[in-house]
Design a protein around this motif. Structure first.
Motif, PDB file in Angstrom:
ATOM      1  N   THR A   1       0.837  -1.216   0.000  1.00 22.35           N
ATOM      2  CA  THR A   1       0.000   0.000   0.000  1.00 22.35           C
ATOM      3  C   THR A   1       0.866   1.259   0.000  1.00 22.35           C
ATOM      4  OG1 THR A   1      -0.133   0.154   2.394  1.00 22.35           O
ATOM      5  CG2 THR A   1      -1.853  -1.132   1.328  1.00 22.35           C
ATOM      6  N   LEU A   2       2.071   1.143   0.542  1.00 22.95           N
ATOM      7  CA  LEU A   2       2.939   2.328   0.580  1.00 22.95           C
ATOM      8  C   LEU A   2       3.700   2.539  -0.729  1.00 22.95           C
ATOM      9  CD1 LEU A   2       4.580   2.288   4.127  1.00 22.95           C
ATOM     10  CD2 LEU A   2       2.761   3.750   3.299  1.00 22.95           C
TER      11      LEU A   2
ATOM     12  N   THR B   1      -4.218   7.852   4.702  1.00 25.04           N
ATOM     13  CA  THR B   1      -4.589   7.338   6.030  1.00 25.04           C
ATOM     14  C   THR B   1      -4.001   5.951   6.204  1.00 25.04           C
ATOM     15  OG1 THR B   1      -6.633   6.571   5.049  1.00 25.04           O
ATOM     16  CG2 THR B   1      -6.801   8.489   6.488  1.00 25.04           C
ATOM     17  N   ALA B   2      -3.622   5.673   7.435  1.00 26.30           N
ATOM     18  CA  ALA B   2      -3.206   4.321   7.775  1.00 26.30           C
ATOM     19  C   ALA B   2      -3.655   4.087   9.207  1.00 26.30           C
ATOM     20  CB  ALA B   2      -1.693   4.194   7.670  1.00 26.30           C
TER      21      ALA B   2
ATOM     22  N   TYR C   1      -1.794  10.997   7.605  1.00 24.39           N
ATOM     23  CA  TYR C   1      -0.356  11.279   7.506  1.00 24.39           C
ATOM     24  C   TYR C   1      -0.104  12.170   6.304  1.00 24.39           C
ATOM     25  CZ  TYR C   1       0.292   7.391  10.731  1.00 24.39           C
ATOM     26  OH  TYR C   1       0.242   6.569  11.826  1.00 24.39           O
ATOM     27  N   SER C   2       1.004  12.890   6.424  1.00 23.21           N
ATOM     28  CA  SER C   2       1.455  13.670   5.264  1.00 23.21           C
ATOM     29  C   SER C   2       2.851  13.179   4.928  1.00 23.21           C
ATOM     30  CB  SER C   2       1.477  15.143   5.622  1.00 23.21           C
ATOM     31  OG  SER C   2       1.760  15.869   4.460  1.00 23.21           O
TER      32      SER C   2
ATOM     33  N   LEU D   1       4.885  12.288   8.342  1.00 26.39           N
ATOM     34  CA  LEU D   1       4.533  12.891   9.637  1.00 26.39           C
ATOM     35  C   LEU D   1       3.034  12.779   9.827  1.00 26.39           C
ATOM     36  CD1 LEU D   1       6.644  16.160   9.758  1.00 26.39           C
ATOM     37  CD2 LEU D   1       6.789  14.243  11.336  1.00 26.39           C
ATOM     38  N   PRO D   2       2.613  12.513  11.053  1.00 28.18           N
ATOM     39  CA  PRO D   2       1.158  12.442  11.260  1.00 28.18           C
ATOM     40  C   PRO D   2       0.522  13.824  11.086  1.00 28.18           C
ATOM     41  CG  PRO D   2       2.316  12.243  13.337  1.00 28.18           C
ATOM     42  CD  PRO D   2       3.359  12.290  12.278  1.00 28.18           C
ATOM     43  N   LEU D   3      -0.699  13.792  10.535  1.00 24.50           N
ATOM     44  CA  LEU D   3      -1.412  15.069  10.295  1.00 24.50           C
ATOM     45  C   LEU D   3      -2.259  15.467  11.492  1.00 24.50           C
ATOM     46  CD1 LEU D   3      -2.925  15.126   6.713  1.00 24.50           C
ATOM     47  CD2 LEU D   3      -1.672  16.932   7.837  1.00 24.50           C
ATOM     48  N   ASP D   4      -2.336  14.555  12.456  1.00 21.87           N
ATOM     49  CA  ASP D   4      -3.254  14.777  13.582  1.00 21.87           C
ATOM     50  C   ASP D   4      -3.154  16.172  14.156  1.00 21.87           C
ATOM     51  OD1 ASP D   4      -3.324  12.214  13.069  1.00 21.87           O
ATOM     52  OD2 ASP D   4      -3.161  11.501  15.156  1.00 21.87           O
TER      53      ASP D   4
END
Ligand code: ADP
Length: 627
Positions: free
Chosen positions: A228-229, A252-253, A258-259, A279-282
Motif C-alpha cells: 500500500t505504501l 490514512t493508515a 499522515y502527510s 509525519l502524522p497530520l493529527d
C-alpha cells in the motif's frame, strides 16, 4: 415591521456576515500556517534523512577501511586463504559498527560472510551470499583499481533474505587490487536510526517504486502494508530525478492521517533508490479544529456582545420615539396632560421638547376655551331662563289682553268707529302670543323637554293644513304655492303637531322672504343614503331673496337674523316681515327630536335677482306595520 427591527436587522446581518468571514479567514490562516509548518518539517526531516545516509556511509567506509587495512588481509585474500581472512577479520569485527561484513576475492568469491544475529554478535555463514555478483561489487572488482572510490548499493542478502545497505571498498596488496570488503547495515536498523534522527517515519523505495521497508506504526515487515505504501514507477522515476525533497500526498493508515514528502536516496553520486518521510497530520487537523472551535466560540461571544450593544443602542434611539408615539396617541385620544419625558440633546430630544411645548400650549388654550365655553354656557342658560321666565310671565297678561280685546271687538257693532281699534288690539295680542309661544318652544328645545308624541303622519296632509293657514297671506301676496309628489310619500313616524309647527315656520319664512308674485314649492321623495334606512326628504323651495352661504349654518341658531332689524316690515307675512329669529331654531329642534336633519341650500342673498332658497328636511320613515 417595527422600527426596532428595522434598526437591528441590518446590523445583525452585517455582524453575522463579519463573524462568519472572520471565523473563515482566521481558521484558514491558522490551517494554512499549520500545513506550511508541516511541509517545512517534512522537508527538514527529508534533509536529515539524506544527511543520515551520508553519515552511515562514512561509518561504513571507516569499518571497511579497518578491515581492508588489517595487516595480512590483502595477502590472505590474494591467496584465497579463508582461514586467515576469518582469523584476521572476526576478532575485530565484533567491535565494529556493521551488521553484515563480506570479504570477496578479485574473482568475486566470498571468502568470509559475517552476519550479525539478533544477539548482536557476528555469525559466520557457511553458504555463498553471491555478493560478488551484486552490481556495485561487480563494478568495483571489474575496475580492478586499488585506488577506486567506494561503491554502494541496496541489496537483499540471500542468506537471510533481508535488505541491506552496503558500501564496498577495494582491498589491495601494494598497488594491486586483490578483492573487496563489503560492509552492510540492515534496512530495519537504518530506518530506525533515520527515524530517531529525523523525528519522522521513514520509508525506502526500491526499484519501480516498491516500498522496501518502513518505520510506520509497527508495520515494518508486513508485505501487504508495504504494497500500500509503494508508489508508481513514474512517480518513482520523478522522485529519483528530482533534486530536492518534494512534498507528496496525504494518506490514512490505521485510521490516522499522515502527510508525506519524498526524495532521492543518494550517497555521493550513487542513486540507491528513494525515500519518503512521513509525519502524522493529527496535530494539524486537531489544532485546526481546536483553533476553529476557539475562534467560533470567540466570535460567538463577540457577536452576542455586538448584538447586546446594538440592542442597547437601538433602545437608546427608539425608546424616545416610542415615548413620542405613545404620548401623541394619548394626546390624540384627548389626554393633554401627557408629556414625552424625553430629555436628550439630539434631534429626537428637540422634536420631543417641541412636541411637549406644543402640547403645553394646546392644554392652556383648551383650558381657556373650556373656561370661555363654560361662561358662554352659563350665559346661555341665563338667557334661556330669562326667556322662559319672561315668556311665562307675559303669557298670562297676554291671554287676558287677548280675551278682553276679543270681547271689545264683539262690542264694536254698536260703535263701528271703534272696530279697527279693537281689531288692531286683537291682531297685536295674537302676534304677541305667537312670539311668546315661540319663545316657550325654544326654551323647551334648549332644556331637552321637547318630547314628540309619535304617530303615523302623512306629509301632504300636514302641508295642506299649513297651506290653509296661509291661504289669505298667499292670496294677498300673490304667491303661488304648489306641492310635488307629496302624496307619493309613505307615512312618517312623527308627532303631527310638532311637524305642523316645523312646516308652519318654513312656509312662513318662504312667504316672508319671497317678493310678491313669487313661487313656493313643497316637494317630497324617498332617499336611502344609508342602505336599509330610507328617509323622506321634503324640500321647501322659494324664489325669494336667498341666503349667503356663510349664513347657512347660523340661520338655525336662535335669535339669528341675517337682515337688519329696521328693514323688517311689521306684518307677519309681509315681504321681509321681521320676526324674532326663532322659527328656524324651532324647526331644527323639532326635526332633530325626530332623529332627522335640516339644512338650507341657496346660491346667496340677492334682492334684485332673487336666487331663492331650498330648505331640506330629512325624516325617518315609519317602519312597516308600526303605529
Ligand atoms: P325670523 O323670525 O327672523 O324669520 P328665522 O329663524 O325663521 O327667524 O329665520 C332666521 C333668518 O333666516 C331670517 O331672519 C332670514 O334672514 C333668514 N331666512 C329664513 N328663511 C329664509 C328664506 N326662505 N329666504 C331667505 N332668508 C330666509
Amino acid at each position: 415591521m417595527s422600527i426596532r427591527f428595522k434598526v437591528i436587522l441590518p446590523y445583525l446581518l452585517l455582524t453575522l456576515i463579519v463573524a462568519i468571514t472572520g471565523v473563515y479567514v482566521v481558521t484558514k490562516l491558522v490551517a494554512d500556517s499549520l500545513s506550511e509548518r508541516l511541509t517545512n518539517q517534512l522537508l527538514e526531516s527529508g534533509r536529515v534523512v539524506s544527511d543520515g545516509m551520508a553519515r552511515q556511509e562514512i561509518k561504513h567506509i571507516e569499518v571497511a577501511r579497518i578491515i581492508a587495512f588489517t595487516r595480512g588481509m590483502g595477502e590472505a585474500l590474494q591467496n584465497d586463504d579463508r582461514g586467515t581472512v576469518a582469523g584476521l577479520a572476526k576478532p575485530i569485527a565484533g567491535g565494529l559498527d556493521a551488521e553484515n561484513l563480506i570479504l570477496v576475492n578479485l574473482q568475486g568469491q566470498e571468502l568470509l560472510h559475517l552476519i550479525k544475529g539478533p544477539d548482536r554478535t557476528f555469525q559466520e555463514t557457511p553458504g555463498q551470499g553471491g555478493a560478488g555478483n551484486w552490481p556495485f561489487v561487480k563494478t568495483l572488482l571489474d575496475g580492478g583499481d586499488a585506488q577506486s572510490l567506494p561503491q554502494r548499493g541496496m541489496d537483499i542478502n540471500p542468506l537471510n533474505h533481508r535488505y541491506y545497505y552496503y558500501s564496498a571498498i577495494p582491498v589491495a596488496v601494494g598497488d594491486e587490487m586483490v578483492g573487496a570488503v563489503v560492509v552492510g547495515t540492515s534496512l530495519d536498523t537504518l530506518l530506525s536510526v533515520l527515524k530517531s534522527t529525523s523525528l519522522a517515519d521513514v520509508t525506502f523505495y526500491g526499484e519501480n517504486g516498491a516500498a522496501l521497508g518502513t518505520t510506520l506504526a509497527g508495520q515494518e515487515n508486513d508485505p501487504a502494508f508495504l504494497v500500500t505504501l509503494s508508489i508508481s514507477p513514474n512517480l518513482y522515476r520523478e522522485t529519483l530525478n528530482s533534486e530536492n525533497i518534494v512534498s507528496g500526498e496525504n494518506f490514512t493508515a490505521d485510521g490516522r492521517w499522515y502527510s508525506l514528502a519524498r526524495g532521492p536516496l543518494r550517497v555521493s553520486n550513487d542513486q540507491l533508490g528513494a525515500f519518503g518521510v512521513i509525519l502524522p497530520l493529527d496535530f494539524v487537523v486537531t489544532s485546526g479544529a481546536i483553533s476553529r472551535n476557539t475562534y467560533i466560540f470567540l466570535f460567538a461571544v463577540a457577536m452576542i456582545a455586538v448584538i447586546l450593544v446594538g440592542y442597547l443602542i437601538s433602545r437608546l434611539i427608539i425608546n424616545p420615539l416610542y415615548s413620542l408615539v405613545r404620548t401623541s396617541q394619548a394626546i390624540a385620544g384627548g389626554d393633554l396632560t401627557q408629556r414625552t419625558g424625553v430629555r436628550s440633546r439630539d434631534e429626537i430630544g428637540t422634536l420631543a421638547n417641541t412636541f411637549d411645548e406644543m402640547t403645553g400650549r394646546l392644554q392652556e388654550r383648551t383650558a381657556e376655551l373650556e373656561r370661555a365655553n363654560h361662561i358662554l354656557a352659563q350665559m346661555d342658560r341665563t338667557k334661556v331662563s330669562f326667556i322662559s321666565v319672561s315668556a311665562h310671565e307675559l303669557r298670562t297678561p297676554l291671554t287676558l289682553i287677548q280675551g278682553y280685546s276679543q270681547m271689545l271687538l264683539s262690542k264694536t257693532e254698536q260703535d263701528p268707529s271703534l272696530k279697527p281699534l279693537a281689531r288692531g288690539l286683537v291682531d297685536g295680542s295674537d302676534r304677541m302670543l305667537d312670539v311668546v309661544n315661540n319663545m316657550l318652544d325654544v326654551t323647551r328645545i334648549d332644556s331637552k323637554l321637547l318630547k314628540p308624541l309619535f304617530d303615523k303622519v302623512q306629509v301632504d296632509e300636514i302641508v295642506a293644513r299649513a297651506q290653509t293657514t296661509f291661504e289669505d297671506a298667499l292670496k294677498e301676496r300673490k304667491l303661488t304655492l304648489s306641492t310635488d309628489q307629496l302624496d307619493q310619500l309613505p307615512p312618517l313616524h312623527a308627532d303631527p303637531d310638532l311637524l305642523y309647527k316645523a312646516f308652519y315656520h318654513l312656509m312662513m319664512n318662504a312667504i316672508k322672504y319671497t317678493p310678491d308674485g313669487g313661487r313656493i314649492t313643497v316637494s317630497g321623495r324617498v332617499v336611502e343614503e344609508t342602505p336599509g334606512k330610507p328617509e323622506a326628504e321634503v324640500v321647501i323651495s322659494d324664489t325669494g331673496i336667498g341666503i349667503d352661504p356663510e349664513h347657512h349654518e347660523l340661520v338655525f341658531e336662535k335669535f339669528y337674523q341675517t337682515g337688519e332689524l329696521k328693514l323688517h316690515s311689521s306684518g307677519r307675512t309681509k315681504f321681509k316681515g321681521g320676526g324674532p329669529g326663532l322659527g328656524l331654531a324651532i324647526v331644527r329642534g323639532i326635526v332633530e327630536a325626530h332623529g332627522g336633519r335640516v339644512w338650507v341650500e341657496s346660491p346667496g342673498h340677492d334682492e334684485e335677482k332673487y336666487p331663492g332658497s331650498r330648505f331640506f328636511m330629512r325624516l325617518p320613515l315609519a317602519k312597516a306595520g308600526a303605529a
